[in-house]
Design an enzyme around this catalytic site. Structure first.
Site, PDB file in Angstrom:
ATOM      1  N   SER A 112      -7.870  47.131  20.828  1.00  0.00           N
ATOM      2  CA  SER A 112      -7.393  46.356  19.685  1.00  0.00           C
ATOM      3  C   SER A 112      -6.084  45.633  19.960  1.00  0.00           C
ATOM      4  O   SER A 112      -5.752  44.669  19.256  1.00  0.00           O
ATOM      5  CB  SER A 112      -7.215  47.273  18.467  1.00  0.00           C
ATOM      6  OG  SER A 112      -8.451  47.802  18.054  1.00  0.00           O
ATOM      7  N   THR A 175      -3.176  46.150  15.610  1.00  0.00           N
ATOM      8  CA  THR A 175      -3.482  44.874  14.965  1.00  0.00           C
ATOM      9  C   THR A 175      -2.298  44.316  14.189  1.00  0.00           C
ATOM     10  O   THR A 175      -1.851  43.191  14.469  1.00  0.00           O
ATOM     11  CB  THR A 175      -4.712  45.018  14.058  1.00  0.00           C
ATOM     12  OG1 THR A 175      -5.837  45.407  14.851  1.00  0.00           O
ATOM     13  CG2 THR A 175      -5.020  43.706  13.343  1.00  0.00           C
ATOM     14  N   GLU A 236       5.878  62.575  -0.049  1.00  0.00           N
ATOM     15  CA  GLU A 236       4.579  63.023  -0.557  1.00  0.00           C
ATOM     16  C   GLU A 236       4.174  64.374   0.020  1.00  0.00           C
ATOM     17  O   GLU A 236       3.508  65.171  -0.663  1.00  0.00           O
ATOM     18  CB  GLU A 236       3.513  61.972  -0.222  1.00  0.00           C
ATOM     19  CG  GLU A 236       2.161  62.230  -0.858  1.00  0.00           C
ATOM     20  CD  GLU A 236       1.199  61.089  -0.622  1.00  0.00           C
ATOM     21  OE1 GLU A 236       0.041  61.172  -1.111  1.00  0.00           O
ATOM     22  OE2 GLU A 236       1.569  60.097   0.053  1.00  0.00           O
ATOM     23  N   PHE A 287       2.111  53.870   2.188  1.00  0.00           N
ATOM     24  CA  PHE A 287       1.475  54.897   1.363  1.00  0.00           C
ATOM     25  C   PHE A 287       1.225  56.224   2.084  1.00  0.00           C
ATOM     26  O   PHE A 287       0.878  57.203   1.433  1.00  0.00           O
ATOM     27  CB  PHE A 287       0.154  54.361   0.807  1.00  0.00           C
ATOM     28  CG  PHE A 287       0.343  53.206  -0.144  1.00  0.00           C
ATOM     29  CD1 PHE A 287       0.814  53.418  -1.426  1.00  0.00           C
ATOM     30  CD2 PHE A 287       0.074  51.916   0.264  1.00  0.00           C
ATOM     31  CE1 PHE A 287       1.006  52.359  -2.297  1.00  0.00           C
ATOM     32  CE2 PHE A 287       0.258  50.843  -0.606  1.00  0.00           C
ATOM     33  CZ  PHE A 287       0.738  51.066  -1.887  1.00  0.00           C
ATOM     34  N   ASP A 303      -3.160  56.276  -3.802  1.00  0.00           N
ATOM     35  CA  ASP A 303      -3.284  55.190  -2.834  1.00  0.00           C
ATOM     36  C   ASP A 303      -4.208  54.103  -3.368  1.00  0.00           C
ATOM     37  O   ASP A 303      -5.340  54.400  -3.786  1.00  0.00           O
ATOM     38  CB  ASP A 303      -3.849  55.709  -1.516  1.00  0.00           C
ATOM     39  CG  ASP A 303      -2.938  56.730  -0.851  1.00  0.00           C
ATOM     40  OD1 ASP A 303      -1.731  56.693  -1.114  1.00  0.00           O
ATOM     41  OD2 ASP A 303      -3.458  57.558  -0.076  1.00  0.00           O
TER      42      ASP A 303
END
Length: 508
Positions: A112, A175, A236, A287, A303
Site C-alpha cells: 500500500s 495510504t 477511551e 477515534f 465511533d
C-alpha cells in the site's frame, strides 16, 4: 406454468415478489434486450464533462480488487433481500471505467505504500516507501534525502484549496501518510519506531510530519497513540497499556496541532457530532489509539461510520470558495483480507460504497471529480458454480472430489489452510456467513498476501473520461491534477480560463 414453478412460493413474500416468482421477467429475451437498449442509449447520450474540477474526492478501497468489488456488490444486494448479482452499487453508477497496473518498481505485487506514492504523487517507487522516488531504499534513511516527491493533496493546498484525509485505519498508515509524509519506511509511525540510523541521519517520523509538511484542514481516522508522549493514558482505554502514548521525544502532537490551528480535536462520536461544519475551519478526529474498528464491530455510539466521517469532511472542506481535495480510504478491507475474513472484508467494502453514495449526495457532478479505485488486490476468488442468489458467503452446491463442500469465496493463500492428516476440515455444519469465519485457503500463511492483477478505476465529473483505458497507476494523480488545474500542468485552465475563474469564485 413451468414445472419448477408448480410448488408454492416461499412464505411471507410481498405480492410483487410472488408475481416475479411465478413469472420471472428475465426468462423473456425482451427483458435483456430492453435493458441493453437503455444502457446503450445512456452511453450514446453521454458527453464528456470538460469543466475544470473545483473539487476532487478520491475514494481508495485498500485491497479492493475486482473480485472484492464484485463480491461486495452481491453482498450489498443480499443484505437488501435481493439475489445480489444484479445489484447496482453507488460505485457502479460511475460512467467512466479504467484499469490500473499496480506493480511497484521493485516488486511484481506491491504494497500500500508504493501504490499510494503512485496514485497520489504520480511516481512509482519501491515497496514499503512513501512519498519518495524509487531512488530511495526501503528502511535506509539517508537514501530518502533529495528524493522526496509531493502528493496531489499538497498540490491542491498550494492552489488555495482546502484538503482533508479520512481513513478507517490510523492516519499515519501507508495510504493517508503518503498524502503528507516522506519516509524510507512506512513503519516509522512515531519517533519510537525510528531505528538509530534514521535518528542519526535526521529522518523524522510520520506522525510529526502530519503537522509540519502540509497544512491539512481535516484529519479523521485513528492513531492517537502515535501522537502523544510515552505512557500517556488513552482517554477511551485508560487501563490498556498497549493504547498508551508511544512518543519518546515527549511531544504531544495533538496539543501542538490545536495550538497551531486554534482547531477542533475530538476522539468520540458525541463530540464529533457536535462539531458544526459551518463554523469549523480545522478538525482532527482520532477515534482509536490505532486503527478504527471494523464497521461490523464498531460501537455506533463511540465511533462514526465512514459515511458519516466523509460527510463531515465534505461539509467542512466545502466552505473554501476555491474548492477542495479529499482522500477517503476504506483501509480495513485489506486488513480483513490479510486475516482471511471474507465476510468482514466485504462488509468494509459495502461501508465504503455507502460513503461514495454520501459524496454523490453532497457534491455537484458539474464541478466535482470523484474517483474510486484500489491500491492492490488480494488472492480472493469466487468459485464453484453457486446458484443465482446463493449467499456470497455461503457454500457452493458443487462438492469437491473429497465429497465435502467448499465456500464460494476462497483464498489462494492465508490462515484458512487448515489441513490435518492430508484432509481439509468438514464444513457441512459450519456457518460460513459469520463475520469471524476464516475462508479456506490453498497455501498456509499466517497472513494472506496481496494480489497482483490490475485494479479498477471508476470516475465521474469534470474530465473523468481521462481515466478510461488501461494505465500505469501513477497516471491517476496526473489525470486528477490536470482536471483541477493543480500541480505543474495547467493547460486545462489555459484552455478554459473563464470557466476556471468562475468556478473558483463560486460557492460550494
Amino acid at each position: 406454468m413451468g414445472g419448477r414453478h408448480q410448488r408454492a412460493p416461499p412464505p411471507h413474500l410481498p405480492s410483487w415478489e410472488i408475481y416475479i416468482y411465478f413469472f420471472p421477467p428475465w426468462e423473456s429475451p425482451e427483458f435483456w434486450r430492453s435493458q441493453a437498449q437503455r444502457t446503450l442509449q445512456a452511453a450514446l447520450d453521454r458527453t464528456p464533462n470538460t469543466n475544470v474540477a473545483k473539487n476532487i474526492v478520491l475514494f481508495l478501497g485498500d485491497g479492493m480488487g475486482i473480485t472484492t468489488y464484485t463480491a461486495a456488490r452481491i453482498l450489498k444486494g443480499q443484505l437488501q433481500n435481493q439475489s445480489g448479482e444484479e445489484t447496482v452499487t453507488n460505485m457502479d453508477t460511475f460512467p467512466y471505467v479504467g484499469l490500473a497496473k499496480t506493480y511497484s518498481v521493485d516488486f511484481q505485487i506491491p504494497d500500500s505504500a508504493a501504490t499510494a506514492t503512485a496514485y497520489l504523487c504520480g511516481v512509482k517507487t519501491n515497496l514499503n516507501t512513501i512519498g519518495v522516488s524509487a531512488a530511495a531504499r526501503n528502511g535506509v534513511c539517508r537514501s530518502q534525502k533529495g528524493n522526496e516527491v509531493t502528493s496531489i493533496l499538497r498540490w491542491a493546498k498550494d492552489a488555495g484549496k482546502a484538503v482533508g484525509i479520512v481513513t478507517t485505519t490510523r492516519v499515519q498508515h501507508a495510504t493517508p501518510a503518503t498524502s503528507y509524509a516522506h519516509s524510507a519506511s512506512r513503519k516509522w509511525y512515531s519517533d519510537a519506531d525510528l531505528p538509530a540510523s534514521a535518528r542519526t541521519n535526521n529522518c523524522t517520523d510520520i506522525a510529526s510530519q502530519l503537522l509540519s509538511n502540509t497544512d491539512i484542514d481535516v484529519i479523521i481516522g485513528g492513531g492517537r497513540k502515535y501522537m502523544t508522549p510515552r505512557g500517556t493514558r488513552d482517554p477511551e482505554y485508560p487501563r490498556d497499556y498497549s493504547s498508551r502514548g508511544r512518543r519518546k521525544d515527549g511531544r504531544h502532537l495533538i496539543q501542538e496541532w490545536q495550538s497551531l490551528k486554534a482547531a477542533h480535536y475530538v476522539w468520540n462520536k458525541t463530540d464529533f457530532d457536535a462539531v458544526d461544519p459551518e463554523t469549523t475551519d480545522y478538525l482532527m478526529a482520532l477515534f482509536e489509539p490505532g486503527d478504527m474498528h471494523f464497521d461490523l464491530e464498531r460501537d455506533p455510539l463511540m465511533d462514526p461510520s465512514i459515511a458519516e466521517t466523509t460527510e463531515k469532511a465534505i461539509r467542512i472542506l466545502s466552505r473554501n470558495p476555491n474548492g477542495f481535495f479529499l482522500l477517503v480510504e476504506g483501509g480495513r478491507i485489506d486488513q480483513a483480507h490479510h486475516a482471511g475474513r471474507g465476510s468482514m472484508a466485504l462488509h468494509e467494502a459495502v461501508a465504503l460504497d455507502r460513503a461514495v453514495g454520501k459524496a454523490l449526495e453532497l457534491t455537484n457532478e458539474e464541478e466535482t471529480l470523484i474517483v474510486v479505485t484500489a491500491d492492490h488486490s488480494h488472492p480472493l476468488v469466487i468459485n464453484g458454480y453457486p446458484f443465482r442468489g446463493n449467499s456470497i458467503l455461503g457454500k457452493s452446491p458443487l462438492w469437491a472430489s473429497d465429497m465435502m463442500p467448499f465456500t464460494t469465496l476462497m483464498y489462494g493463500n492465508g490462515p484458512g489452510n487448515k489441513m490435518e492428516g492430508g484432509k481439509r476440515p468438514d464444513i457441512r455444519k459450519v456457518d460460513t456467513k459469520t463475520s469471524g469465519y476464516v475462508q479456506l485457503a490453498a497455501v498456509p500463511l499466517k497472513s494472506a498476501t496481496h494480489g497482483g492483477e490490475d485494479v479498477v478505476i471508476l470516475a465521474r465529473g469534470p474530465m473523468a473520461h481521462l481515466l478510461q483505458g488501461v494505465h500505469e497507476q501513477s497516471y491517476i494523480a496526473h489525470a486528477m491534477a490536470y482536471a483541477a488545474c493543480v500541480g505543474t500542468d495547467r493547460r486545462h485552465c489555459a484552455a478554459r480560463p473563464a470557466v476556471a475563474a468562475a468556478r473558483n469564485q463560486a460557492g460550494p
